[in-house]
Motif scaffolding. Sequence first.
Motif, PDB file in Angstrom:
ATOM      1  N   ASN A  52      42.623  -3.491 -17.329  1.00 16.33           N
ATOM      2  CA  ASN A  52      43.269  -4.319 -18.158  1.00 16.33           C
ATOM      3  C   ASN A  52      43.814  -3.324 -19.273  1.00 16.33           C
ATOM      4  OD1 ASN A  52      43.580  -5.931 -20.725  1.00 16.33           O
ATOM      5  ND2 ASN A  52      42.702  -7.570 -19.379  1.00 16.33           N
ATOM      6  N   ASP A  54      45.287  -3.892 -22.166  1.00 17.21           N
ATOM      7  CA  ASP A  54      45.568  -4.678 -23.336  1.00 17.21           C
ATOM      8  C   ASP A  54      45.205  -3.691 -24.652  1.00 17.21           C
ATOM      9  OD1 ASP A  54      43.036  -4.904 -23.269  1.00 17.21           O
ATOM     10  OD2 ASP A  54      42.470  -6.883 -23.982  1.00 17.21           O
ATOM     11  N   GLN A  57      48.190  -2.267 -26.513  1.00 15.93           N
ATOM     12  CA  GLN A  57      49.092  -2.943 -27.491  1.00 15.93           C
ATOM     13  C   GLN A  57      49.123  -2.513 -28.995  1.00 15.93           C
ATOM     14  OE1 GLN A  57      47.998  -7.172 -27.878  1.00 15.93           O
ATOM     15  NE2 GLN A  57      50.001  -7.848 -28.437  1.00 15.93           N
ATOM     16  N   LEU A 103      54.107  -3.560 -20.282  1.00 15.00           N
ATOM     17  CA  LEU A 103      53.285  -4.687 -20.524  1.00 15.00           C
ATOM     18  C   LEU A 103      53.880  -5.989 -21.181  1.00 15.00           C
ATOM     19  CD1 LEU A 103      50.317  -2.687 -22.157  1.00 15.00           C
ATOM     20  CD2 LEU A 103      50.559  -3.112 -19.776  1.00 15.00           C
ATOM     21  N   SER A 104      55.165  -5.953 -20.904  1.00 16.43           N
ATOM     22  CA  SER A 104      55.946  -6.968 -21.317  1.00 16.43           C
ATOM     23  C   SER A 104      55.562  -8.477 -20.733  1.00 16.43           C
ATOM     24  CB  SER A 104      57.431  -7.173 -21.017  1.00 16.43           C
ATOM     25  OG  SER A 104      57.930  -5.614 -21.737  1.00 16.43           O
ATOM     26  N   ASP A 105      55.219  -8.442 -19.532  1.00 17.15           N
ATOM     27  CA  ASP A 105      54.384  -9.572 -18.999  1.00 17.15           C
ATOM     28  C   ASP A 105      53.018  -9.834 -18.645  1.00 17.15           C
ATOM     29  OD1 ASP A 105      57.338 -10.242 -18.162  1.00 17.15           O
ATOM     30  OD2 ASP A 105      57.345  -9.066 -16.486  1.00 17.15           O
ATOM     31  N   SER A 106      52.531  -8.957 -18.469  1.00 23.88           N
ATOM     32  CA  SER A 106      51.044  -9.069 -18.411  1.00 23.88           C
ATOM     33  C   SER A 106      50.319  -7.945 -18.767  1.00 23.88           C
ATOM     34  CB  SER A 106      50.499  -9.395 -17.115  1.00 23.88           C
ATOM     35  OG  SER A 106      49.243  -9.584 -16.781  1.00 23.88           O
ATOM     36  N   PHE A 107      49.009  -8.078 -19.258  1.00 20.94           N
ATOM     37  CA  PHE A 107      48.251  -6.570 -19.380  1.00 20.94           C
ATOM     38  C   PHE A 107      47.366  -6.156 -18.404  1.00 20.94           C
ATOM     39  CE2 PHE A 107      48.328  -8.598 -23.968  1.00 20.94           C
ATOM     40  CZ  PHE A 107      49.127  -7.662 -24.393  1.00 20.94           C
ATOM     41  N   GLU A 108      47.178  -7.291 -17.366  1.00 28.07           N
ATOM     42  CA  GLU A 108      46.724  -6.924 -16.068  1.00 28.07           C
ATOM     43  C   GLU A 108      47.553  -6.044 -15.307  1.00 28.07           C
ATOM     44  OE1 GLU A 108      43.399  -7.519 -15.158  1.00 28.07           O
ATOM     45  OE2 GLU A 108      42.820  -8.476 -17.022  1.00 28.07           O
ATOM     46  N   ILE A 109      47.041  -4.918 -15.142  1.00 26.37           N
ATOM     47  CA  ILE A 109      47.868  -3.932 -14.089  1.00 26.37           C
ATOM     48  C   ILE A 109      47.036  -3.515 -13.002  1.00 26.37           C
ATOM     49  CG2 ILE A 109      49.157  -1.741 -14.034  1.00 26.37           C
ATOM     50  CD1 ILE A 109      50.549  -3.756 -15.792  1.00 26.37           C
ATOM     51  N   LYS A 110      47.733  -3.404 -12.008  1.00 24.07           N
ATOM     52  CA  LYS A 110      47.184  -3.117 -10.730  1.00 24.07           C
ATOM     53  C   LYS A 110      47.649  -1.515 -10.333  1.00 24.07           C
ATOM     54  CE  LYS A 110      44.864  -2.703  -6.635  1.00 24.07           C
ATOM     55  NZ  LYS A 110      43.329  -2.619  -6.728  1.00 24.07           N
TER      56      LYS A 110
END
Length: 518
Positions: A52, A54, A57, A103-110
Amino acid sequence: MLLRAAIITLVCLLSLTSVVFVARLYRSDNTPSTEWVPTFRTQKHVGACANNLDWLQPLELTYPIKFARRDIIVHPAPEVERLSVTKLDQDGPLFPGFQSVDLSDSFEIKLDQCKDPLYLHIPHRSTRPVDAAHITFGISTTLARLDESIPSLLRWLPNTKAKLFVIVIKDDDVPEDAEDRFHPADSTDMSDIQERMRKLGLDVTIVPPLSKHDWFSQRYFSLVRVMYENRQPRTQWISLIDDDTFFLSIPSLVERLSEFDPSQQYYVGGLSEDWWSVVRYGLMGFGGAGIFVSIALAEVLNAKYEDCQERSHTSAGDIRLRECISWHTRIKLTNILDLHQIDIHNDLSGIYESGHRILSLHHWKGGGPDGKGYPLHRMHLVADICGDCFLQRWQVGDDMLLVNGFSIASYPHGGVKQLDLEKVEETWDHPRVVDGSANENGVDHSLGPTRPKLKLGEEKIQYRLLDSTVVAGGAVRQVYFRAGVAGDHDSVLELLWSSQHDTGTAGPSTALKKRLGH
């Protein structure tokens, strides 16, 4: 039970076969040591690529970015020393390949690419708090600047038993012909900040100037009287510093001062790195580097205090101190190269990346290539994990150099092997020239030997520390950044440092296991 014990033994033996020796030490003359220090690789962690992000940010980055990360877990070992550079002969680079992150769409990154944690052995350090009760520090400053200095003071002074005396004023913005040479600080404000600093573990006493007629240099010199008259039975040294003097390691400072007998007269400090300043102001301890006066010499200076205050007409406090010593004793400066005044400007990468065991730094709040200075109070956080490892250098593979807490750099043309790492890179602006001096580059007396500056973006690809924070579980996250060029995206590298303190086989900490999904 016997079968179970046999299985456990077999598993342990198989685990031990994964231990590899990957760290080779370089001595101070840049020749490889015959000693090897074990570092450990573990099996791939399930879920290690999930993350994650986040925490990115607040850094206000422009997306997408190129991103890569690595966990580093340190294990203190008594046989390990910190040398000029430690070479890691590990397979592959320090980081996996970069991955584009938005990270525009989600903070969860695989994360598609990841590497197992890197386990490093570091020098063992005592778990007992350092005892610096024999040192008393003194600062002369304004109330506002003292308040701004608290975060940096908290990195090196708390819980050391060292005392700090601060002479404070509101400001000295007064006419030259005014009877009072400054605006005094409000006594309530002084009490409030003293109480706040003491609650943070700082043994501080805040006092007003001894005389309302004192200019800055007189207030600075009066620290000698304040500290001497408030000495304790254990006091051996009084130290005059600036509000932006930063000591990297009080244990190292205590060790260095132990080389001198404080019952004898000693005047210990650091010359300016700038030869022009030395020629102009003399062979003296420059105040921002930290000046240490033995209690025996302090007794003499205190006895001659009134004479020195009246006789000197300099506007610089460290010059007034040097004058008083020269007028009343035959004591000369004992110069310590690792105490840094920092009177050179612009990009100071060469100093920070030198691999030297730096004791103090100064003038870090401003300057630098971007004019924003060097946030030492954040850069230094990694010392909570690995002790005297801040600014320690590790060479990874043939072309990468990690300077812990400052930079990660790669060298595409010839790699690290084409560098003489015992020479300091001249990254700063050339100092003022002293006509007729053999000290042609202006720093041979302090930083030499040196080597020419490399061209950033071509000969040297440098990622500078952007931020450092303490995260859950006590680990320290470092974020290194390089701006994109020629339309390329910005690059971000993350290192997450944690410590393994047990005496058994090194392994992930509990906090790291949780984060990795174990």
